[in-house]
Design a protein around this motif. Sequence first.
Motif, mmCIF file in Angstrom:
data_model
loop_
_atom_site.group_PDB
_atom_site.id
_atom_site.type_symbol
_atom_site.label_atom_id
_atom_site.label_comp_id
_atom_site.label_asym_id
_atom_site.label_seq_id
_atom_site.Cartn_x
_atom_site.Cartn_y
_atom_site.Cartn_z
ATOM 1 N N ASP A 26 -35.133 83.668 -63.327
ATOM 2 C CA ASP A 26 -36.691 83.740 -63.211
ATOM 3 C C ASP A 26 -37.120 83.377 -61.862
ATOM 4 O O ASP A 26 -38.224 83.643 -61.336
ATOM 5 C CB ASP A 26 -37.153 82.805 -64.188
ATOM 6 C CG ASP A 26 -36.737 83.121 -65.583
ATOM 7 O OD1 ASP A 26 -36.848 84.218 -65.861
ATOM 8 O OD2 ASP A 26 -36.248 82.307 -66.133
ATOM 9 N N GLU A 27 -36.127 82.509 -61.006
ATOM 10 C CA GLU A 27 -36.474 82.065 -60.127
ATOM 11 C C GLU A 27 -35.093 81.626 -59.091
ATOM 12 O O GLU A 27 -33.952 81.354 -59.527
ATOM 13 C CB GLU A 27 -36.990 80.480 -59.994
ATOM 14 C CG GLU A 27 -37.835 79.843 -59.059
ATOM 15 C CD GLU A 27 -38.211 78.429 -59.303
ATOM 16 O OE1 GLU A 27 -38.630 78.048 -60.161
ATOM 17 O OE2 GLU A 27 -37.941 77.773 -58.474
ATOM 18 N N ILE A 28 -34.961 82.079 -57.753
ATOM 19 C CA ILE A 28 -33.874 82.051 -56.779
ATOM 20 C C ILE A 28 -34.458 81.109 -55.728
ATOM 21 O O ILE A 28 -35.433 81.293 -54.898
ATOM 22 C CB ILE A 28 -33.385 83.258 -56.344
ATOM 23 C CG1 ILE A 28 -33.050 83.894 -57.713
ATOM 24 C CG2 ILE A 28 -32.294 83.244 -55.395
ATOM 25 C CD1 ILE A 28 -32.456 85.538 -57.434
ATOM 26 N N ILE A 29 -33.603 80.015 -55.463
ATOM 27 C CA ILE A 29 -33.641 79.265 -54.204
ATOM 28 C C ILE A 29 -32.761 79.667 -53.321
ATOM 29 O O ILE A 29 -31.586 79.051 -53.581
ATOM 30 C CB ILE A 29 -33.661 77.617 -54.686
ATOM 31 C CG1 ILE A 29 -34.818 77.417 -55.692
ATOM 32 C CG2 ILE A 29 -34.116 76.934 -53.403
ATOM 33 C CD1 ILE A 29 -34.544 76.244 -56.463
ATOM 34 N N VAL A 30 -32.936 79.946 -51.996
ATOM 35 C CA VAL A 30 -31.992 80.317 -50.944
ATOM 36 C C VAL A 30 -32.038 78.863 -50.498
ATOM 37 O O VAL A 30 -33.026 78.344 -49.671
ATOM 38 C CB VAL A 30 -32.524 81.193 -50.045
ATOM 39 C CG1 VAL A 30 -31.487 81.375 -48.772
ATOM 40 C CG2 VAL A 30 -32.938 82.732 -50.909
ATOM 41 N N ALA A 31 -30.668 78.332 -50.219
ATOM 42 C CA ALA A 31 -30.511 76.895 -49.820
ATOM 43 C C ALA A 31 -29.672 77.070 -48.493
ATOM 44 O O ALA A 31 -28.386 77.209 -48.613
ATOM 45 C CB ALA A 31 -29.941 76.178 -50.744
ATOM 46 N N ILE A 32 -30.499 76.882 -47.569
ATOM 47 C CA ILE A 32 -29.601 76.835 -45.957
ATOM 48 C C ILE A 32 -28.836 75.579 -45.854
ATOM 49 O O ILE A 32 -29.483 74.502 -45.883
ATOM 50 C CB ILE A 32 -30.547 77.251 -44.991
ATOM 51 C CG1 ILE A 32 -31.173 78.381 -45.321
ATOM 52 C CG2 ILE A 32 -29.716 77.618 -43.672
ATOM 53 C CD1 ILE A 32 -32.278 79.043 -44.335
ATOM 54 N N GLY A 33 -27.551 75.498 -46.041
ATOM 55 C CA GLY A 33 -26.819 74.214 -45.868
ATOM 56 C C GLY A 33 -26.922 74.028 -44.120
ATOM 57 O O GLY A 33 -26.418 74.602 -43.355
ATOM 58 N N GLN A 34 -26.976 72.331 -44.151
ATOM 59 C CA GLN A 34 -26.937 72.153 -42.845
ATOM 60 C C GLN A 34 -25.723 71.199 -42.714
ATOM 61 O O GLN A 34 -25.971 69.840 -43.164
ATOM 62 C CB GLN A 34 -28.212 70.937 -42.656
ATOM 63 C CG GLN A 34 -29.504 71.546 -42.320
ATOM 64 C CD GLN A 34 -30.334 70.265 -42.110
ATOM 65 O OE1 GLN A 34 -31.008 70.007 -43.096
ATOM 66 N NE2 GLN A 34 -30.461 69.660 -41.124
#
Length: 150
Positions: free
Chosen positions: A30-38
């Motif tokens: 239902d929802e996708i969070i693109v998480a850019i790792g630092q």
Amino acid sequence: MKRVALFPGSFDPFTKGHYDIVIRGLKLFDEIIVAIGQNTKKQRYFPLELMIEKVTGTFEKEDKISVVTYNELTASFVKKFDARYLLRGLRNTTDFEYENSIAQMNKYLNSELESVFLITSPEYAAINSSIIREVHRYDGDINVFLPYTL
Ligand code: ADP
């Protein structure tokens, strides 16, 4: 309950291969969070701010997709969003070896979390962020591999 998935990665840069995984993931979640790792130890090639801007712009019309950055264990970070799935892409056996180890560790760290893998679409199978960085370093045009213009 909403099916929320985190799509974590360095995305240095975010490519058409990543884009394809996110768009196909919309059929599952239902929802996708693109998480850019630092990663503090790993120096990025493309600045984080630039990548946030480009990925956010790419998905601006998709209200089920958001973009965040993080600097902590992925298995802990997901709890902030009530995300129970990690979305990842698989291109080949090298990816599999790596993804298998990460998925086992994430399961150990957070037993509620399920890793879900989508096999790359054949047209994007050769797209690899580290090779794209090399092409860009020597002034090659990389826009054909990206879902936005640099
Ligand atoms: P990481 O630094 O965590 O390996 P990447 O930004 O390189 O993150 O990739 C994030 C995810 O996207 C990984 O699961 C990777 O296997 C997948 N991926 C990378 N390139 C492609 C592609 N061309 N097609 C499908 N999946 C891909």
